[in-house]
Design a protein around this motif. Structure first.
Motif, short mmCIF file in Angstrom:
data_model
loop_
_atom_site.label_atom_id
_atom_site.label_comp_id
_atom_site.label_asym_id
_atom_site.label_seq_id
_atom_site.Cartn_x
_atom_site.Cartn_y
_atom_site.Cartn_z
N ASN A 1 0.85 -1.19 0.00
CA ASN A 1 0.00 0.00 0.00
C ASN A 1 0.88 1.25 0.00
N THR A 2 0.78 2.03 -1.06
CA THR A 2 1.63 3.21 -1.20
C THR A 2 1.35 4.23 -0.10
N GLY A 3 0.09 4.39 0.28
CA GLY A 3 -0.26 5.34 1.33
C GLY A 3 0.41 4.99 2.65
N ASP A 4 0.44 3.70 2.99
CA ASP A 4 1.10 3.27 4.22
C ASP A 4 2.59 3.56 4.17
N LEU A 5 3.20 3.37 3.01
CA LEU A 5 4.63 3.61 2.87
C LEU A 5 4.96 5.09 3.07
N ILE A 6 4.14 5.95 2.47
CA ILE A 6 4.40 7.39 2.60
C ILE A 6 4.21 7.84 4.05
N ARG A 7 3.17 7.33 4.72
CA ARG A 7 2.96 7.71 6.12
C ARG A 7 4.11 7.21 7.00
N ALA A 8 4.64 6.05 6.68
CA ALA A 8 5.77 5.52 7.45
C ALA A 8 6.99 6.41 7.27
N LEU A 9 7.20 6.93 6.06
CA LEU A 9 8.33 7.83 5.82
C LEU A 9 8.16 9.14 6.58
N ASP A 10 6.93 9.65 6.55
CA ASP A 10 6.68 10.93 7.22
C ASP A 10 6.89 10.83 8.73
N SER A 11 6.57 9.68 9.32
CA SER A 11 6.67 9.52 10.78
C SER A 11 8.03 8.99 11.23
N TYR A 12 8.87 8.62 10.26
CA TYR A 12 10.16 8.02 10.63
C TYR A 12 11.08 9.06 11.27
N VAL A 13 11.79 8.64 12.32
CA VAL A 13 12.76 9.48 13.02
C VAL A 13 14.12 8.80 12.92
N PHE A 14 15.09 9.52 12.35
CA PHE A 14 16.43 8.95 12.23
C PHE A 14 17.04 8.72 13.62
N PRO A 15 17.77 7.64 13.78
CA PRO A 15 18.44 7.43 15.08
C PRO A 15 19.54 8.46 15.28
N PRO A 16 19.89 8.80 16.50
CA PRO A 16 20.93 9.81 16.78
C PRO A 16 22.27 9.49 16.14
N VAL B 1 19.53 18.37 6.79
CA VAL B 1 19.93 17.30 5.89
C VAL B 1 19.01 16.09 6.01
N LEU B 2 18.71 15.66 7.24
CA LEU B 2 17.89 14.46 7.41
C LEU B 2 16.47 14.68 6.88
N GLN B 3 15.98 15.88 7.04
CA GLN B 3 14.65 16.20 6.51
C GLN B 3 14.64 16.09 4.98
N LYS B 4 15.72 16.58 4.33
CA LYS B 4 15.80 16.54 2.87
C LYS B 4 15.99 15.10 2.38
N ILE B 5 16.68 14.28 3.17
CA ILE B 5 16.82 12.87 2.79
C ILE B 5 15.44 12.22 2.71
N LYS B 6 14.60 12.50 3.70
CA LYS B 6 13.25 11.93 3.69
C LYS B 6 12.44 12.46 2.49
N ALA B 7 12.68 13.72 2.10
CA ALA B 7 11.98 14.27 0.93
C ALA B 7 12.40 13.54 -0.35
N VAL B 8 13.69 13.20 -0.43
CA VAL B 8 14.15 12.41 -1.59
C VAL B 8 13.48 11.05 -1.58
N TRP B 9 13.46 10.41 -0.39
CA TRP B 9 12.80 9.11 -0.31
C TRP B 9 11.34 9.19 -0.75
N ARG B 10 10.67 10.20 -0.27
CA ARG B 10 9.24 10.33 -0.56
C ARG B 10 8.98 10.50 -2.06
N SER B 11 9.95 11.10 -2.77
CA SER B 11 9.72 11.42 -4.20
C SER B 11 9.64 10.17 -5.08
N ILE B 12 10.13 9.02 -4.56
CA ILE B 12 10.05 7.82 -5.40
C ILE B 12 8.62 7.30 -5.47
N PHE B 13 7.72 7.87 -4.66
CA PHE B 13 6.31 7.46 -4.70
C PHE B 13 5.44 8.54 -5.36
N SER B 14 6.04 9.42 -6.14
CA SER B 14 5.25 10.43 -6.84
C SER B 14 4.38 9.76 -7.90
#
Length: 864
Positions: free
Chosen positions: A57-72, A119-132
């Motif tokens: 489910n693409t919607g679940d994948l995008i929501r998972a990316l939006d809520s993901y928090v990079f480890p320290p 930087v980490l925020q922009k990495i997630k934006a790149v990830w999200r773009s593969i589901f455009s």
């Protein structure tokens, strides 16, 4: 370690780093500055989905990316690798599927100047773009597997004094011999209407196009972009110094040498140091025309009558051999020395080409061969000019002799021409006697008793003794063109509309020409059918397939007699008389059906003789003779010359047509010989079908027979050729003239050619049958499914025998290339179908559905 660093070059082949990171690793082997970079592997993205039970489910994948928090640890590792005040470029590094290299250009998110805190925020934006939506739609359309990961490059930003792009070839002209570098002051891509310097590097040096650059984009400490004014004194400075241009050029060469690909580079210059930010191959070069390659023009007009459609490899290999011999005979006849012919020997075999299965003359080669002749050095022309382009290639260095030598050769050639003409009638008789004897021998030979090797030897003997020594027929054709030209000059003042019309009227008695024999025989067969009630009813009520089946198997005396007549017709007259025009591969089975369809059309129009056509031709010829006699009644010397020219023109026309008809018979023999070879190979299981022989060149066939074949499984080779042949058959028609750069199949457009010949606004040609009608245009496409509605105007490139059955329904006939001396025109006169031939540019002006008026009195065609 989470990030792969730029020093860890052993990861260069790892798919998780993506293509852009792979290319950055490749730069490490060259002595260039690459700003510090790291890559977050594509498989790290799976961390964001580890708590999902399903990845469908693409919607679940995008929501998972939006809520993901990079480890320290990710932030901590970045802090170790880069200073705190560093700004970054955050770019995707996708793994590219083969064949889809340019599909995702600019589809993924990319960021140029990013503070470390973002930087980490922009990495997630790149990830999200593969589901455009665009990328998901493309992948679904092309059946590409879902992409659940993408590598991301984090690279230090260079606060450039100048920046730009460097291409290993010219990106717009496609020139592989030029490199293009464009650059601006400051950071590129931020100022509107920024003037860009352009540098073109070729073997001749550097062509600089320096613009006035009034401002530049610079990075402020907080990461913002400001526009600075460039001091007036520096506004016309080069953005890139020559030393850096040379370095970029050398790097592009090195990358090409190392990777066998052209590259493009993104670069920046800071404190006089050159930095390479990114390297990327230039993909899909097959779609980029190489304008630095050799330019030539391909012309199909000389082949349109006999080779109007797609031909096979066997056809092309035969034509290529015959054309090479013809060009050598031609060059020798018109005064080229043996030394000159030997020097340009390779050109003779390249005078014809095959473009998407269709025959074309190479105009560049033809003009080179013409330049071998002394006539071109002194601008005195014996040779008829047949090319349909005004473009002239540079051939000034071909003829090495002086002008005086050329004049002397022309004087000698004139004497030779006179001697040749005096001996022509004797040599024609000798040649025809020999060719008829040879033809009779081959026509009635029992091919069934011959092995493949014996058949090959018989063909080679025929090629060596007759087919490539067609010099006497060539001379006959030349002298006819010469005398006909003189006849045209004498009748010019009396011609109406077109200056050649009265000359053709004087030669309009085509019914006695040998080339008309096939038509006469078809009409005789139609008369035989009309005289039999049984056969007439059969042809009027049944389809052609059922008729042919009945003729083959019925035992009634009338039917058996008809079958024998048709078999004799195929053997002696026309059967497979277009080997080299083999658009229908199974011609052996196809030819009888074509004949049946033609006979049905004759019966429909009650054509049992050609007396009406003969009467019309006699009237035309008599009227033209009376006009000339009246015009020359008080000019005895001109009248004597006119009668001599007319007599010789008629004699030469008859001789020329006899040779043309003999050549068709020899082509029939060649077809039967290769069909017999195909039968032998099919019997041995080497080929699947007898007709498969057409998909091999004669050289490939003979190499296989004699044990020189590189490919032993020729049946597999035939399969590949069949697929290509079918693709050519269904592809849209290509232009009759084509201009190409470099390799013809490298991104050249075969559908359009801006012809330099200026056609008149009037569509005009030679009248072959008088009349005046209006109607709708229907262009013949040579397909079996072609149907002409009653009253439509039939338009065609050349006079083809397959058009006879369609002439029944035609209101008029228009032929782009050809003469009035062809069977189709004779049949049109019998049917009173208004006909105009030799209409230059006809198919460029008319298309299906046009409403036109055909004035076959003045020879004009007008759009309504």
């Amino acid at each position: 370690m989470i990030f792969i660093q730029d020093s860890q070059t052993h990861y260069v082949t790892h798919p998780a780093i993506g293509e852009k990171a792979k290319e950055l690793f490749k730069l490490q082997q060259f002595d260039v500055n690459v700003p510090r970079w790291v890559v977050l592997p594509a498989d790290f993205m799976a961390e964001a989905f580890k708590n999902l039970s399903s990845l469908s489910n693409t919607g679940d994948l995008i929501r998972a990316l939006d809520s993901y928090v990079f480890p320290p640890s990710v932030e901590a590792e970045l802090a170790l690798l880069f200073p705190a005040d560093t700004h970054f470029m955050v770019r995707p590094s996708a793994w590219i599927e083969k064949g889809h290299e340019t599909a995702f250009d600019n589809q993924f998110e990319s960021f140029a100047i990013v503070p470390r805190a973002e930087v980490l925020q922009k990495i997630k934006a790149v990830w999200r773009s593969i589901f455009s939506d665009e990328i998901l739609s493309y992948r679904a359309t092309h059946r590409l597997a879902p992409n659940l990961g993408i590598a991301v490059i984090i690279q230090k930003v260079v606060n450039a004094h100048a920046s730009g792009l460097a291409f290993g070839l010219h990106p717009t002209r496609g020139s592989r011999k030029e490199k293009l570098i464009s650059a601006v002051f400051g950071i590129s891509g931020y100022a509107e209407n920024t003037q860009t310097d352009t540098y073109i590097l070729a073997s001749g040096g550097i062509d600089r196009q320096i613009e006035r650059k009034r401002e530049r984009a610079v990075i402020q400490p907080d990461g913002s972009i400001d526009m600075e004014q460039v001091p007036r004194i520096h506004q016309h400075d080069q953005a890139v110094a020559d030393e850096h241009l040379v370095t970029l050029s050398q790097l592009l060469d090195d990358l090409r040498m190392e990777n066998q690909q052209f590259y493009q580079l993104e670069f920046a210059i800071h404190d006089e140091h050159l930095h390479i930010l990114q390297a990327q191959p230039i993909y899909r070069l097959d779609e980029l025309k190489d304008t630095s390659g050799e330019y030539t023009i391909w012309d199909n007009s000389n082949f349109s009558q006999n080779f109007g459609g797609v031909i096979t490899p066997l056809t092309f290999s035969c034509v290529k051999t015959y054309m090479e011999a013809h060009q050598k005979n031609r060059a020798s006849f018109f005064g080229a020395s043996k030394r000159m012919i030997k020097r340009y020997n390779a050109f003779f075999s390249t005078s014809v080409g095959l473009i998407q299965g269709r025959l074309y003359s190479n105009v560049r080669v033809q003009q080179t061969l013409d330049a071998m002749l002394p006539e071109n050095r002194v601008n005195v022309h014996f040779v008829p000019k047949v090319q349909q382009t005004t473009y002239r290639f540079d051939t000034s260095d071909v003829y090495k002799g002086s002008t005086n030598e050329a004049w002397w050769n022309m004087v000698l050639l004139t004497g030779k021409m006179y001697k040749r003409y005096r001996a022509l009638h004797r040599k024609v008789g000798e040649f025809r006697k020999y060719s008829e004897k040879t033809l009779h021998r081959y026509q009635y030979m029992d091919w069934q008793t011959k092995s493949a090797h014996e058949l090959m030897q018989l063909y080679l003997q025929l090629e060596r003794t007759v087919l490539t020594r067609w010099n006497i027929p060539f001379q006959t054709d030349f002298f006819f063109q010469l005398y006909f030209g003189w006849l045209q000059q004498q009748t010019m003042s009396l011609s109406i509309g077109n200056k050649h019309s009265l000359a053709t009227d004087l030669l309009s008695d085509s019914s006695a020409l040998p080339s008309m024999q096939p038509l006469h025989r078809r009409v005789e067969i139609a008369h035989k059918i009309q005289s039999s009630a049984v056969l007439k009813a059969l042809f009027e009520t049944e389809q052609k397939q059922q008729i042919w089946h009945f003729i083959q198997h019925d035992t009634q005396e009338e039917t058996v007699a008809l079958r024998h007549v048709i078999e004799k017709y195929f053997l002696e007259i026309d059967g497979y008389d277009d080997i080299l025009q083999s658009s229908a591969i199974n011609q052996k089975d196809h030819a009888p059906l074509e004949l049946i369809a033609t006979l049905q059309s004759f019966l429909h129009r009650h054509i049992s003789d050609l007396d009406h056509a003969r009467q019309i031709e006699s009237q035309i010829q008599t009227s033209a003779e009376e006009k000339m006699e009246q015009h020359l009644r008080r000019r005895p010397a001109k009248r004597w010359w006119y009668h001599k020219v007319l007599h010789d023109s008629r004699t030469l026309l008859r001789m020329k047509e006899e040779f043309d008809y003999d050549y068709k018979k020899f082509c029939n023999v060649v077809l039967r010989m290769f069909s017999a070879i195909g039968r032998r190979l099919a019997e041995e299981g080497i080929l699947e079908f007898e007709s498969d022989i057409h998909f091999l060149s004669k050289e490939e066939i003979f190499d296989f027979i004699e044990g020189r074949s590189i490919t032993t499984d020729i049946n597999a080779l035939v399969g590949v050729r069949k697929e290509e042949y079918e693709r050519f058959q269904i592809s849209p028609p290509i232009a009759s003239q084509i201009a190409t750069y470099g390799i013809p199949y490298q991104s050249n457009d075969f559908s359009v050619f801006e012809n330099e010949a200026n056609y008149s606004e009037r569509i005009q040609g030679l009248v072959a049958c008088l009349g005046k009608v209006q109607g709708v245009v229907r262009v013949w496409d040579s397909q079996e499914t072609f149907v002409l509605a009653e009253g439509e105007i039939l338009v065609t490139q050349c006079a083809n025998v397959q058009l006879e059955k369609h002439l029944v329904s035609a209101a008029a006939l228009l032929i782009q290339r050809g003469t009035i001396w062809n069977p189709l025109c004779l049949l049109a006169r019998q049917m009173n179908v208004p006909t105009i031939v030799s209409i230059e540019g006809l198919l460029d002006e008319l298309s299906d559905g046009d409403v036109i008026e055909v004035d076959a009195i003045t020879g004009e065609v007008r759009k309504l």
